[in-house]
Design an enzyme around this catalytic site. Sequence first.
Site, PDB file in Angstrom:
ATOM      1  N   GLY A   2       1.047  -1.291   0.027  1.00  0.00           N
ATOM      2  CA  GLY A   2      -0.082   0.162  -0.075  1.00  0.00           C
ATOM      3  C   GLY A   2       0.738   1.264  -0.033  1.00  0.00           C
ATOM      4  O   GLY A   2       2.058   1.277  -0.346  1.00  0.00           O
ATOM      5  N   ALA A   3       0.109   2.420   0.326  1.00  0.00           N
ATOM      6  CA  ALA A   3       1.210   3.507   0.230  1.00  0.00           C
ATOM      7  C   ALA A   3       2.210   3.516   1.280  1.00  0.00           C
ATOM      8  O   ALA A   3       3.353   3.838   0.746  1.00  0.00           O
ATOM      9  CB  ALA A   3      -0.008   4.609   0.687  1.00  0.00           C
ATOM     10  N   ARG A  23       0.256  -8.830  -2.320  1.00  0.00           N
ATOM     11  CA  ARG A  23      -0.521 -10.233  -2.384  1.00  0.00           C
ATOM     12  C   ARG A  23      -1.168 -10.149  -3.754  1.00  0.00           C
ATOM     13  O   ARG A  23      -1.431 -11.360  -4.186  1.00  0.00           O
ATOM     14  CB  ARG A  23      -1.807 -10.069  -1.332  1.00  0.00           C
ATOM     15  CG  ARG A  23      -2.873  -8.905  -1.268  1.00  0.00           C
ATOM     16  CD  ARG A  23      -3.840  -9.124  -0.156  1.00  0.00           C
ATOM     17  NE  ARG A  23      -4.609  -7.856  -0.334  1.00  0.00           N
ATOM     18  CZ  ARG A  23      -5.764  -7.384   0.403  1.00  0.00           C
ATOM     19  NH1 ARG A  23      -6.316  -8.624   1.092  1.00  0.00           N
ATOM     20  NH2 ARG A  23      -6.296  -6.540   0.281  1.00  0.00           N
ATOM     21  N   GLY A  54       5.011   7.072  14.145  1.00  0.00           N
ATOM     22  CA  GLY A  54       5.479   8.450  14.461  1.00  0.00           C
ATOM     23  C   GLY A  54       4.831   9.202  13.134  1.00  0.00           C
ATOM     24  O   GLY A  54       4.185   8.669  12.507  1.00  0.00           O
ATOM     25  N   SER A  88       4.418  10.767   9.842  1.00  0.00           N
ATOM     26  CA  SER A  88       4.905  10.436   8.521  1.00  0.00           C
ATOM     27  C   SER A  88       3.996  10.140   7.469  1.00  0.00           C
ATOM     28  O   SER A  88       3.396   8.892   7.501  1.00  0.00           O
ATOM     29  CB  SER A  88       6.132   9.302   8.608  1.00  0.00           C
ATOM     30  OG  SER A  88       5.432   8.163   9.246  1.00  0.00           O
ATOM     31  N   LYS A 119      -4.075   8.584  18.027  1.00  0.00           N
ATOM     32  CA  LYS A 119      -4.043   9.656  17.396  1.00  0.00           C
ATOM     33  C   LYS A 119      -5.058   9.655  16.284  1.00  0.00           C
ATOM     34  O   LYS A 119      -5.700  10.746  15.804  1.00  0.00           O
ATOM     35  CB  LYS A 119      -2.833   9.929  17.130  1.00  0.00           C
ATOM     36  CG  LYS A 119      -1.881   9.210  16.135  1.00  0.00           C
ATOM     37  CD  LYS A 119      -2.293   9.844  14.619  1.00  0.00           C
ATOM     38  CE  LYS A 119      -1.640   8.691  13.909  1.00  0.00           C
ATOM     39  NZ  LYS A 119      -2.015   8.988  12.357  1.00  0.00           N
ATOM     40  N   THR A 152      -1.782  14.499  12.265  1.00  0.00           N
ATOM     41  CA  THR A 152      -2.976  14.160  11.520  1.00  0.00           C
ATOM     42  C   THR A 152      -4.313  14.811  11.769  1.00  0.00           C
ATOM     43  O   THR A 152      -5.012  14.514  11.251  1.00  0.00           O
ATOM     44  CB  THR A 152      -2.869  12.523  12.182  1.00  0.00           C
ATOM     45  OG1 THR A 152      -1.669  11.964  12.397  1.00  0.00           O
ATOM     46  CG2 THR A 152      -3.871  11.720  11.498  1.00  0.00           C
ATOM     47  N   SER A 180      -4.095  13.431   5.724  1.00  0.00           N
ATOM     48  CA  SER A 180      -4.469  12.295   6.443  1.00  0.00           C
ATOM     49  C   SER A 180      -5.831  11.858   6.024  1.00  0.00           C
ATOM     50  O   SER A 180      -6.767  12.589   6.107  1.00  0.00           O
ATOM     51  CB  SER A 180      -4.526  12.751   8.113  1.00  0.00           C
ATOM     52  OG  SER A 180      -5.427  11.913   8.783  1.00  0.00           O
ATOM     53  N   ARG A 181      -5.864  10.258   5.872  1.00  0.00           N
ATOM     54  CA  ARG A 181      -7.120   9.698   5.606  1.00  0.00           C
ATOM     55  C   ARG A 181      -8.158   9.645   6.881  1.00  0.00           C
ATOM     56  O   ARG A 181      -9.291  10.144   6.563  1.00  0.00           O
ATOM     57  CB  ARG A 181      -7.062   8.396   5.257  1.00  0.00           C
ATOM     58  CG  ARG A 181      -6.109   8.252   3.713  1.00  0.00           C
ATOM     59  CD  ARG A 181      -5.508   6.953   3.594  1.00  0.00           C
ATOM     60  NE  ARG A 181      -4.444   6.472   4.721  1.00  0.00           N
ATOM     61  CZ  ARG A 181      -3.675   5.721   4.824  1.00  0.00           C
ATOM     62  NH1 ARG A 181      -3.877   4.868   3.600  1.00  0.00           N
ATOM     63  NH2 ARG A 181      -3.068   5.218   5.709  1.00  0.00           N
ATOM     64  N   GLU A 207      -7.764   3.948   9.832  1.00  0.00           N
ATOM     65  CA  GLU A 207      -7.497   2.925  11.067  1.00  0.00           C
ATOM     66  C   GLU A 207      -8.423   3.280  12.120  1.00  0.00           C
ATOM     67  O   GLU A 207      -8.524   2.566  13.062  1.00  0.00           O
ATOM     68  CB  GLU A 207      -5.921   2.865  11.540  1.00  0.00           C
ATOM     69  CG  GLU A 207      -5.034   2.351  10.282  1.00  0.00           C
ATOM     70  CD  GLU A 207      -5.154   0.815  10.306  1.00  0.00           C
ATOM     71  OE1 GLU A 207      -6.239   0.391  10.804  1.00  0.00           O
ATOM     72  OE2 GLU A 207      -4.374   0.103   9.848  1.00  0.00           O
TER      73      GLU A 207
HETATM   74  N1  LIG Z   1      -0.117   6.026   4.595  1.00  0.00           N
HETATM   75  C1  LIG Z   1       0.859   6.771   5.487  1.00  0.00           C
HETATM   76  O1  LIG Z   1       0.918   7.724   5.120  1.00  0.00           O
HETATM   77  C2  LIG Z   1       0.845   5.806   6.662  1.00  0.00           C
HETATM   78  C3  LIG Z   1       0.254   4.689   7.119  1.00  0.00           C
HETATM   79  N2  LIG Z   1       0.722   4.181   8.156  1.00  0.00           N
HETATM   80  C4  LIG Z   1       0.070   2.619   8.344  1.00  0.00           C
HETATM   81  O2  LIG Z   1       0.408   1.716   7.699  1.00  0.00           O
HETATM   82  C5  LIG Z   1      -0.745   0.795   7.592  1.00  0.00           C
HETATM   83  C6  LIG Z   1      -0.850   0.361   6.186  1.00  0.00           C
HETATM   84  O3  LIG Z   1      -1.449   1.775   5.770  1.00  0.00           O
HETATM   85  P1  LIG Z   1      -1.492   2.051   4.046  1.00  0.00           P
HETATM   86  O4  LIG Z   1      -0.295   1.434   3.386  1.00  0.00           O
HETATM   87  O5  LIG Z   1      -1.275   3.664   3.850  1.00  0.00           O
HETATM   88  O6  LIG Z   1      -2.830   1.461   3.528  1.00  0.00           O
HETATM   89  P2  LIG Z   1      -3.100   1.283   2.150  1.00  0.00           P
HETATM   90  O7  LIG Z   1      -4.702   1.074   1.990  1.00  0.00           O
HETATM   91  O8  LIG Z   1      -2.593   2.290   1.274  1.00  0.00           O
HETATM   92  O9  LIG Z   1      -2.455  -0.162   1.875  1.00  0.00           O
HETATM   93  C7  LIG Z   1      -2.790  -1.483   2.542  1.00  0.00           C
HETATM   94  C8  LIG Z   1      -2.157  -2.325   1.848  1.00  0.00           C
HETATM   95  O10 LIG Z   1      -2.443  -3.787   2.673  1.00  0.00           O
HETATM   96  C9  LIG Z   1      -2.596  -4.655   1.862  1.00  0.00           C
HETATM   97  N3  LIG Z   1      -3.511  -5.779   2.599  1.00  0.00           N
HETATM   98  C10 LIG Z   1      -4.764  -5.376   2.961  1.00  0.00           C
HETATM   99  N4  LIG Z   1      -5.260  -6.557   3.465  1.00  0.00           N
HETATM  100  C11 LIG Z   1      -4.224  -7.386   3.623  1.00  0.00           C
HETATM  101  C12 LIG Z   1      -3.933  -8.847   3.963  1.00  0.00           C
HETATM  102  N5  LIG Z   1      -4.886  -9.366   4.480  1.00  0.00           N
HETATM  103  N6  LIG Z   1      -2.832  -9.395   3.656  1.00  0.00           N
HETATM  104  C13 LIG Z   1      -1.896  -9.066   2.916  1.00  0.00           C
HETATM  105  N7  LIG Z   1      -2.006  -7.560   2.770  1.00  0.00           N
HETATM  106  C14 LIG Z   1      -3.094  -6.899   2.844  1.00  0.00           C
HETATM  107  C15 LIG Z   1      -3.512  -4.156   0.689  1.00  0.00           C
HETATM  108  O11 LIG Z   1      -3.548  -4.825  -0.316  1.00  0.00           O
HETATM  109  C16 LIG Z   1      -2.796  -2.752   0.461  1.00  0.00           C
HETATM  110  O12 LIG Z   1      -1.530  -2.997  -0.285  1.00  0.00           O
HETATM  111  C17 LIG Z   1      -1.840   1.458   8.376  1.00  0.00           C
HETATM  112  O13 LIG Z   1      -1.972   0.810   9.640  1.00  0.00           O
HETATM  113  C18 LIG Z   1      -1.547   2.955   8.638  1.00  0.00           C
HETATM  114  O14 LIG Z   1      -1.857   3.363   9.961  1.00  0.00           O
HETATM  115  C19 LIG Z   1       1.515   4.610   9.137  1.00  0.00           C
HETATM  116  C20 LIG Z   1       2.385   5.865   8.781  1.00  0.00           C
HETATM  117  C21 LIG Z   1       1.825   6.721   7.627  1.00  0.00           C
HETATM  118  O1  LIG Z   2      -0.335   8.022  10.404  1.00  0.00           O
HETATM  119  C1  LIG Z   2      -0.110   8.753   9.463  1.00  0.00           C
HETATM  120  C2  LIG Z   2       0.804   9.937   9.529  1.00  0.00           C
HETATM  121  O2  LIG Z   2       1.471   9.617  10.325  1.00  0.00           O
HETATM  122  C3  LIG Z   2      -1.240   8.731   8.211  1.00  0.00           C
HETATM  123  O3  LIG Z   2      -2.450   8.805   8.608  1.00  0.00           O
HETATM  124  P1  LIG Z   2      -3.551   8.562   7.972  1.00  0.00           P
HETATM  125  O4  LIG Z   2      -3.600   6.998   8.156  1.00  0.00           O
HETATM  126  O5  LIG Z   2      -4.707   9.173   8.774  1.00  0.00           O
HETATM  127  O6  LIG Z   2      -3.585   9.015   6.434  1.00  0.00           O
END
Ligand SMILES: NC(=O)C1=CN([C@@H]2O[C@H](COP(=O)(O)OP(=O)(O)OC[C@H]3O[C@@H](n4cnc5c(N)ncnc54)[C@H](O)[C@@H]3O)[C@@H](O)[C@H]2O)C=CC1
Ligand SMILES: O=C(CO)COP(=O)(O)O
Length: 318
Positions: A9-10, A30, A130, A132, A183, A240, A246-247, A268
């Site tokens: 994901g992102a 996946r 943190g 980011s 948060k 956030t 932020s989503r 989340e």
């Molecule tokens: N996007 C951001 O800026 C930040 C995200 N995070 C955290 O990172 C985590 C992931 O967020 P994102 O990558 O942004 O979400 P996203 O929605 O962009 O991607 C999630 C990814 O997880 C995969 N996924 C979902 N269910 C799955 C499963 N059962 N098995 C394997 N893969 C699976 C999806 O295919 C997708 O590639 C969250 O907990 C988020 O809070 C933390 C800091 C920053």
């Molecule tokens: O955790 C994050 C920034 O630190 C990303 O926030 P969102 O999941 O709300 O986009």
Amino acid sequence: MSIAVLGAGAFGTALAITLAQIGEVVLWARDTAHAEDMQQSRCNARRLPDAHFPQRLSVTSDIACVDGVDIVLLAMPMQQMGGFLASHAARLDGKTLISCSKGIDLATGNGPIEVIEAACPKATAAVLTGPSFAADIARGLPTALTLATREDASALQAQLSTPTLRIYRTTDTIGAELGGALKNVIAIAAGVVIGAQLGDSARAALMTRGFAEMGRLALKLGARPETLDGLSGFGDLVLTCTSAQSRNFRFGLALGKGEDFDPATTVEGAATARAAVQLGQRHGVDLPITAMVAALVAKDLSVSDAAAALLSRPLKEE
Ligand SMILES: NC(=O)C1=CN([C@@H]2O[C@H](COP(=O)(O)OP(=O)(O)OC[C@H]3O[C@@H](n4cnc5c(N)ncnc54)[C@H](O)[C@@H]3O)[C@@H](O)[C@H]2O)C=CC1
Ligand SMILES: O=C(CO)COP(=O)(O)O
């Protein structure tokens, strides 16, 4: 050093891009077609279309990519992590497993470290959290994160730091996990405040009281106050609650405006609000803002009733 990032994901993609500056990184997705597209096009068109993949980053949908790799980053939504680890425990146990997810597992009330340890008891579990945004990390903008482990993790801290990604370490896993999880809940509330046009002053008040609420629950569960004051608590709360990147904030914005929000977007704070309410009840901690967010998400409460309920709470000392 070689690193595997599981979840394209992102955030997983952004971390893979920056870590490929300092070593070989494999990014696992996946979805086979998505993995092949990324490997060929050298970008993640779905999540980070503007970020180009460096040479030392490869992409695969074959989970055997973790064999022979010591450090594995888990970058998937929190509610998916337990099931994912259960499916791949035999491959992953014994490795250093670093959760990049922010949340509380609704099924168990556990944070990422406990979820990892339940599935992979021989693993070294860690949390990377943190302030980011994925897009900022991928662009190489300066970012500071907290790495939380039960034992001192100086070596891991050094291994994961890049010229633009500055990593601090702590052994307060509870504080780091709960800061990052809670948060998101407060960010939804902040979005609601702005979406409902209650004003910037109301948002500042809500962030302050929300921070107090985060601290009440985290300290009750054993966190250290300085962790909540740091990057994973105060730092990420500020980011956030104040950025439309932020989503969680944007989801709250839509709730406040009475608009729909794309259900496929990772938010989340929605599930974590429910999990935190349950934790609060179990440990006798009052969490009025968190409870309000859980009720708003469940459509059990209107935005105007939520605002009225918070404003009519008994007056007390700060
Ligand atoms: N996007 C951001 O800026 C930040 C995200 N995070 C955290 O990172 C985590 C992931 O967020 P994102 O990558 O942004 O979400 P996203 O929605 O962009 O991607 C999630 C990814 O997880 C995969 N996924 C979902 N269910 C799955 C499963 N059962 N098995 C394997 N893969 C699976 C999806 O295919 C997708 O590639 C969250 O907990 C988020 O809070 C933390 C800091 C920053
Ligand atoms: O955790 C994050 C920034 O630190 C990303 O926030 P969102 O999941 O709300 O986009």
